[in-house]
Design a protein around this motif. Structure first.
Motif, PDB file in Angstrom:
ATOM      1  N   GLY A   1      21.323  22.468  32.995  1.00  0.00           N
ATOM      2  CA  GLY A   1      21.836  21.582  34.031  1.00  0.00           C
ATOM      3  C   GLY A   1      20.786  20.665  34.626  1.00  0.00           C
ATOM      4  O   GLY A   1      21.120  19.717  35.329  1.00  0.00           O
ATOM      5  N   ASP A   2      19.502  20.945  34.368  1.00  0.00           N
ATOM      6  CA  ASP A   2      18.435  20.076  34.868  1.00  0.00           C
ATOM      7  C   ASP A   2      18.480  18.715  34.181  1.00  0.00           C
ATOM      8  O   ASP A   2      19.077  18.547  33.115  1.00  0.00           O
ATOM      9  CB  ASP A   2      17.066  20.716  34.642  1.00  0.00           C
ATOM     10  N   GLY A   3      17.785  17.749  34.784  1.00  0.00           N
ATOM     11  CA  GLY A   3      17.733  16.408  34.220  1.00  0.00           C
ATOM     12  C   GLY A   3      16.499  16.165  33.381  1.00  0.00           C
ATOM     13  O   GLY A   3      15.428  16.743  33.639  1.00  0.00           O
ATOM     14  N   HIS A   4      16.653  15.309  32.350  1.00  0.00           N
ATOM     15  CA  HIS A   4      15.547  14.905  31.491  1.00  0.00           C
ATOM     16  C   HIS A   4      15.607  13.393  31.342  1.00  0.00           C
ATOM     17  O   HIS A   4      16.614  12.849  30.882  1.00  0.00           O
ATOM     18  CB  HIS A   4      15.658  15.566  30.105  1.00  0.00           C
ATOM     19  N   LEU A   5      14.548  12.699  31.744  1.00  0.00           N
ATOM     20  CA  LEU A   5      14.437  11.247  31.580  1.00  0.00           C
ATOM     21  C   LEU A   5      13.397  10.970  30.504  1.00  0.00           C
ATOM     22  O   LEU A   5      12.207  11.269  30.696  1.00  0.00           O
ATOM     23  CB  LEU A   5      14.024  10.583  32.900  1.00  0.00           C
ATOM     24  N   VAL A   6      13.851  10.415  29.403  1.00  0.00           N
ATOM     25  CA  VAL A   6      12.989  10.238  28.230  1.00  0.00           C
ATOM     26  C   VAL A   6      12.938   8.758  27.874  1.00  0.00           C
ATOM     27  O   VAL A   6      13.978   8.144  27.607  1.00  0.00           O
ATOM     28  CB  VAL A   6      13.514  11.044  27.026  1.00  0.00           C
ATOM     29  N   TYR A   7      11.744   8.183  27.874  1.00  0.00           N
ATOM     30  CA  TYR A   7      11.599   6.768  27.540  1.00  0.00           C
ATOM     31  C   TYR A   7      10.721   6.600  26.302  1.00  0.00           C
ATOM     32  O   TYR A   7      10.111   7.544  25.807  1.00  0.00           O
ATOM     33  CB  TYR A   7      11.018   5.977  28.723  1.00  0.00           C
ATOM     34  N   GLY A   8      10.702   5.364  25.788  1.00  0.00           N
ATOM     35  CA  GLY A   8       9.907   5.092  24.598  1.00  0.00           C
ATOM     36  C   GLY A   8      10.488   5.701  23.341  1.00  0.00           C
ATOM     37  O   GLY A   8       9.754   6.007  22.390  1.00  0.00           O
ATOM     38  N   VAL A   9      11.806   5.888  23.317  1.00  0.00           N
ATOM     39  CA  VAL A   9      12.456   6.452  22.135  1.00  0.00           C
ATOM     40  C   VAL A   9      12.715   5.329  21.132  1.00  0.00           C
ATOM     41  O   VAL A   9      13.327   4.318  21.488  1.00  0.00           O
ATOM     42  CB  VAL A   9      13.804   7.116  22.496  1.00  0.00           C
ATOM     43  N   PRO A  10      12.254   5.443  19.898  1.00  0.00           N
ATOM     44  CA  PRO A  10      12.618   4.418  18.906  1.00  0.00           C
ATOM     45  C   PRO A  10      14.138   4.266  18.862  1.00  0.00           C
ATOM     46  O   PRO A  10      14.869   5.257  18.947  1.00  0.00           O
ATOM     47  CB  PRO A  10      12.061   4.982  17.593  1.00  0.00           C
ATOM     48  N   THR A  11      14.591   3.034  18.738  1.00  0.00           N
ATOM     49  CA  THR A  11      16.030   2.777  18.805  1.00  0.00           C
ATOM     50  C   THR A  11      16.817   3.632  17.818  1.00  0.00           C
ATOM     51  O   THR A  11      17.896   4.137  18.137  1.00  0.00           O
ATOM     52  CB  THR A  11      16.312   1.290  18.552  1.00  0.00           C
ATOM     53  N   ASP A  12      16.257   3.840  16.626  1.00  0.00           N
ATOM     54  CA  ASP A  12      16.982   4.633  15.627  1.00  0.00           C
ATOM     55  C   ASP A  12      16.885   6.133  15.879  1.00  0.00           C
ATOM     56  O   ASP A  12      17.452   6.929  15.117  1.00  0.00           O
ATOM     57  CB  ASP A  12      16.495   4.297  14.213  1.00  0.00           C
ATOM     58  N   LYS A  13      16.181   6.527  16.962  1.00  0.00           N
ATOM     59  CA  LYS A  13      16.040   7.946  17.284  1.00  0.00           C
ATOM     60  C   LYS A  13      16.774   8.324  18.569  1.00  0.00           C
ATOM     61  O   LYS A  13      16.681   9.472  19.024  1.00  0.00           O
ATOM     62  CB  LYS A  13      14.562   8.315  17.445  1.00  0.00           C
ATOM     63  N   VAL A  14      17.492   7.371  19.163  1.00  0.00           N
ATOM     64  CA  VAL A  14      18.156   7.657  20.432  1.00  0.00           C
ATOM     65  C   VAL A  14      19.168   8.787  20.279  1.00  0.00           C
ATOM     66  O   VAL A  14      19.251   9.688  21.124  1.00  0.00           O
ATOM     67  CB  VAL A  14      18.810   6.380  20.998  1.00  0.00           C
ATOM     68  N   ASP A  15      19.944   8.762  19.205  1.00  0.00           N
ATOM     69  CA  ASP A  15      20.907   9.843  18.982  1.00  0.00           C
ATOM     70  C   ASP A  15      20.198  11.192  18.847  1.00  0.00           C
ATOM     71  O   ASP A  15      20.660  12.208  19.375  1.00  0.00           O
ATOM     72  CB  ASP A  15      21.742   9.570  17.730  1.00  0.00           C
ATOM     73  N   ALA A  16      19.078  11.197  18.144  1.00  0.00           N
ATOM     74  CA  ALA A  16      18.311  12.440  17.986  1.00  0.00           C
ATOM     75  C   ALA A  16      17.785  12.911  19.336  1.00  0.00           C
ATOM     76  O   ALA A  16      17.767  14.120  19.617  1.00  0.00           O
ATOM     77  CB  ALA A  16      17.159  12.219  17.007  1.00  0.00           C
ATOM     78  N   ALA A  17      17.354  11.976  20.161  1.00  0.00           N
ATOM     79  CA  ALA A  17      16.851  12.338  21.488  1.00  0.00           C
ATOM     80  C   ALA A  17      17.958  12.954  22.328  1.00  0.00           C
ATOM     81  O   ALA A  17      17.753  13.965  23.012  1.00  0.00           O
ATOM     82  CB  ALA A  17      16.276  11.109  22.180  1.00  0.00           C
ATOM     83  N   ARG A  18      19.139  12.363  22.261  1.00  0.00           N
ATOM     84  CA  ARG A  18      20.252  12.918  23.029  1.00  0.00           C
ATOM     85  C   ARG A  18      20.647  14.305  22.517  1.00  0.00           C
ATOM     86  O   ARG A  18      20.992  15.194  23.296  1.00  0.00           O
ATOM     87  CB  ARG A  18      21.439  11.956  22.993  1.00  0.00           C
ATOM     88  N   ARG A  19      20.608  14.489  21.223  1.00  0.00           N
ATOM     89  CA  ARG A  19      20.924  15.814  20.672  1.00  0.00           C
ATOM     90  C   ARG A  19      19.925  16.859  21.159  1.00  0.00           C
ATOM     91  O   ARG A  19      20.303  17.994  21.483  1.00  0.00           O
ATOM     92  CB  ARG A  19      20.955  15.768  19.142  1.00  0.00           C
ATOM     93  N   LEU A  20      18.647  16.474  21.213  1.00  0.00           N
ATOM     94  CA  LEU A  20      17.631  17.402  21.696  1.00  0.00           C
ATOM     95  C   LEU A  20      17.850  17.709  23.179  1.00  0.00           C
ATOM     96  O   LEU A  20      17.682  18.857  23.620  1.00  0.00           O
ATOM     97  CB  LEU A  20      16.230  16.826  21.469  1.00  0.00           C
TER      98      LEU A  20
END
Length: 212
Positions: free
Chosen positions: A159-178
């Motif tokens: 339930g905590d928040g995670h703010l992640v920047y500098g994600v390569p555009t083609d990795k945004v889906d992978a970042a959200r999955r993580l």
């Protein structure tokens, strides 16, 4: 997962970034030059009213500066936010030590007293467990995609928040999955990067709508 978008750009500099139809139900954090100012800003009053009427959840930005700021200044800033069409407060640079609990608790009580009920604490890292007693969502990670991949989420809770920047555009889906694998309740994965990771809408905004 709730998407929280810090939108730290002036509406006159990036008008399309403030269009309600583009934002949808993304929660927008509004930073009016690091605070709402001594007097309400006519530009922000108009834009925030439009977003509120469009159903966009809005949070005002208050910098706690790890409670190094005078408490009176923090409380005055919260009061000024109450003049805007915002639902709550995004408390940036929240402390993690139990010794900062008193001022943070007071700030939360004052915000709630003004009817600002949607609150987030953003220390950007895990806090002392005592902060859980405040019953306010906590953002326990804020940093780069590179750091997020190797981050050991010790002290973070579902339930905590995670703010992640500098994600390569083609990795945004992978970042959200993580983020979902780490049970983030809210946050953001953006391809924007330092020095201005929140200077406007990410190019991948279309992929950032809340995911069930």
């Amino acid at each position: 997962m709730r998407t929280v978008l810090p939108l730290y750009v002036h509406p006159l500099d990036a008008p399309t970034a403030w269009q309600a139809e583009r934002l949808g139900d993304v929660t927008v954090v509004v930073n009016v030059h690091d605070g709402p100012g001594k007097k309400p800003s006519a530009v922000y009053e108009v834009v925030l009213a439009q977003l509120a009427e469009g159903g966009v959840p809005l949070l005002g930005y208050v910098d706690l500066a790890y409670v190094s700021r005078p408490l009176a200044d923090i409380l005055e800033e919260i009061e000024r936010w109450a003049a805007y069409r915002v639902n709550g407060i995004f408390f940036h640079a929240a402390p993690t030590s139990p010794f900062g609990l008193g001022p943070v608790s007071m700030a939360i009580r004052v915000a709630r007293g003004f009817g600002l009920r949607d609150l987030i604490l953003n220390p950007g890292e895990p806090t002392d467990p005592v902060y859980r007693d405040l019953d306010v969502p906590i953002c326990t990670f804020e940093g780069s995609w590179q750091d997020y991949q190797r981050w050991p989420p010790k002290g973070s809770q579902p339930g905590d928040g995670h703010l992640v920047y500098g994600v390569p555009t083609d990795k945004v889906d992978a970042a959200r999955r993580l983020m979902l694998l780490r049970h983030a309740g809210f946050g953001l994965a953006t391809d924007l990067d330092l020095p201005h990771p929140y200077a406007g809408l990410p190019a991948s905004m279309g992929e950032l709508s809340p995911t069930p």
